[in-house]
Design a protein around this motif. Structure first.
Motif: not given
Length: 381
Positions: A286, A289, A293, A296
Motif C-alpha cells: 500500500r 503504491r 503510483p 501498482k
C-alpha cells in the motif's frame, strides 16, 4: 582451530569481519567465530542503505567517516560491492518534523556534510515519480553522498582480505562461553575447543546481550524484527533511497532493478522473530503504491525478516565494559550497523593497538545508560 590469538571476535557480520581486517592489516592475529555462515545475521538481511543524515553528532561522524571508507573500498579490498552514491531523500510530513529536520541540517552542515534543504515543490526534482501531494510531504532533505551497497559482497570483501592478511575465520563455530580469569576476558569456548586471547570482542548483533551474559555483563540492547521485501526487476529510474520516519518506510532500487524496502511496525515486540507477516506485505504494498503510483502493477518476488539490535538511544555500544577487562563491545547499532561498521572497526582496532582514536569512544560506552541519554530521532522503527 588456533588455540591462541591476540583478539577473538564473536560474530561474522559486517562488524566482525571489518574489525578482523583492520586488526590484521595492523599485524594483530585475530580469529572470528561465526555460529552460521558469514553475514547470516542482520547484515545479510538488511537493505544496504548508507546514510549520514542523523540527528546526533555521534552517529553523523561515524557515518561520514564510514562513507570515506566505502568510497575507497573497491580499491582497498579489491571487490566491487556495488557501492553507489545515489543519495538519500528524507521526507518531512508535519511541521514538527520540519523543525526537527531544520535542526538536523544545521548540525549536519556544521560537521561538514553536504545536505540540501528541499521545499515541497523541489522534491520532484530528485524523484519525479514521487506523488508528493498524495503522501503529504511538505519538505525534504537530500544528501547526494548517501547511498547503498550490496551487504553480502561487503562481508565477503572484508573477510577475504582479512584472511589474506592472516586472520582465522571459523564459520559454523558457535561460542558457548567466555573465559574470564582474574576479572579479565582471556578467551572463548566453542563447540570445537578453546581459543585463548588477550581481547574478546562481542560483535554478535542481536545476540550480543546473550554473549555478554557469558561474561557476566548485562547490556540494554533488545532484538526487534524488521521485515523487508523486493520486487521484480524494473528499468532503472530511482537513484536515491527514499525514507519517511513519519510512515516508518524506506525503499530504493537495487543495481539489478528490483525495489527493495521495509516498513517498521510500531507495534512490534522485542524477540527473536524471523517470521514473515501478511500485515507487513499488505502495508508495504500500500505504501509503495501511495508513494509511487506507477509501481501498482509491479510484482513482489519475496519478503523476509531480520533483527535490529536496538539500544535505548539508537546509538551503538563500542569499547570496554567496567565489569570485565579486555571484553570489548561492538554492537547495538539499532538498524544502522551496515552503514557505520567500517568506522567502528577502525576505532576498535585503534583502541586495541593503542593508537590515537579518530573519534572518542566515551559517547558510545555502555556506561552512558547509567544516566539520562539523548536519543537518535532519525530512525525507522
Amino acid at each position: 582451530m588456533k588455540d591462541r590469538v591476540e583478539v577473538a571476535i564473536i560474530g561474522g557480520g559486517i562488524s566482525g569481519v571489518a574489525l578482523a581486517y583492520e586488526l590484521s592489516k595492523r599485524g594483530v592475529e585475530v580469529a572470528v567465530f561465526e555460529k552460521n555462515f558469514l553475514g547470516s545475521g542482520s547484515t545479510g538481511r538488511c537493505g544496504g542503505g548508507i546514510r549520514q543524515q542523523f540527528s546526533t553528532e555521534e552517529n553523523i561522524r561515524l557515518a561520514m567517516e564510514s562513507v570515506k571508507i566505502f568510497e575507497r573500498m573497491k580499491e582497498e579490498l579489491g571487490w566491487d560491492i556495488e557501492y553507489y552514491q545515489g543519495g538519500y531523500l528524507i521526507l518531512a510530513h508535519t511541521e514538527e518534523e520540519v523543525k526537527q529536520f531544520e535542526k538536523n541540517v544545521r548540525l549536519q552542515r556544521s560537521l561538514g556534510l553536504d545536505v540540501q534543504w528541499l521545499e515541497r515543490d523541489e522534491i520532484n526534482d530528485i524523484v519525479p515519480e514521487l506523488d508528493v501531494e498524495g503522501i503529504g510531504a511538505i519538505a525534504a532533505t537530500y544528501c547526494p553522498t548517501d547511498g547503498h551497497a550490496y551487504p553480502p559482497k561487503a562481508v565477503w570483501a572484508y573477510a577475504d582480505k582479512a584472511r589474506e592478511l592472516g586472520a582465522h575465520i571459523y564459520e559454523f563455530t558457535e561460542v558457548k562461553g567466555i573465559i574470564v580469569e582474574n576479572g579479565r576476558a582471556s578467551g572463548v569456548i566453542t563447540e570445537r575447543g578453546e581459543t585463548r586471547s588477550r581481547f574478546v570482542v562481542n560483535a554478535a548483533g542481536a545476540w550480543s546481550p546473550i554473549v555478554a551474559e557469558m561474561a557476566g555483563v548485562k547490556l540494554p540492547n533488545k532484538p526487534y524484527r524488521h521485515e523487508i521485501m523486493i520486487t521484480e526487476p524494473l528499468s532503472h529510474f530511482l537513484d536515491p533511497m527514499v525514507i519517511s520516519f513519519h510512515d516508518n518506510v524506506y525503499f530504493r532500487q537495487t543495481m539489478r532493478g528490483g525495489i527493495i524496502g521495509g516498513w517498521g511496525d510500531p507495534e512490534e515486540k522485542p524477540g527473536f522473530n524471523f517470521a514473515s507477516s501478511l500485515k507487513f506485505i499488505t502495508t508495504m504494498a500500500r505504501l509503495l503504491r501511495k508513494y509511487i503510483p506507477a509501481l501498482k502493477p509491479v510484482r513482489v518476488l519475496r519478503q523476509w525478516a531480520g533483527l535490529y539490535d536496538v539500544t535505548p538511544d539508537a546509538k551503538p555500544i563500542l569499547g570496554p565494559v567496567k565489569e570485565v577487562e579486555g571484553f570489548l563491545q561492538m554492537n547495538g547499532y539499532s538498524g544502522h550497523g551496515f552503514m557505520v561498521a567500517p568506522m567502528c572497526a577502525v576505532l576498535l582496532a585503534q583502541y586495541i593497538t593503542g593508537e590515537p582514536l579518530s573519534i572518542p569512544l566515551e559517547p558510545f560506552s555502555v556506561e552512558r545508560f547509567e544516566k539520562e541519554v539523548r536519543g537518535e530521532v532519525s530512525v525507522v522503527g
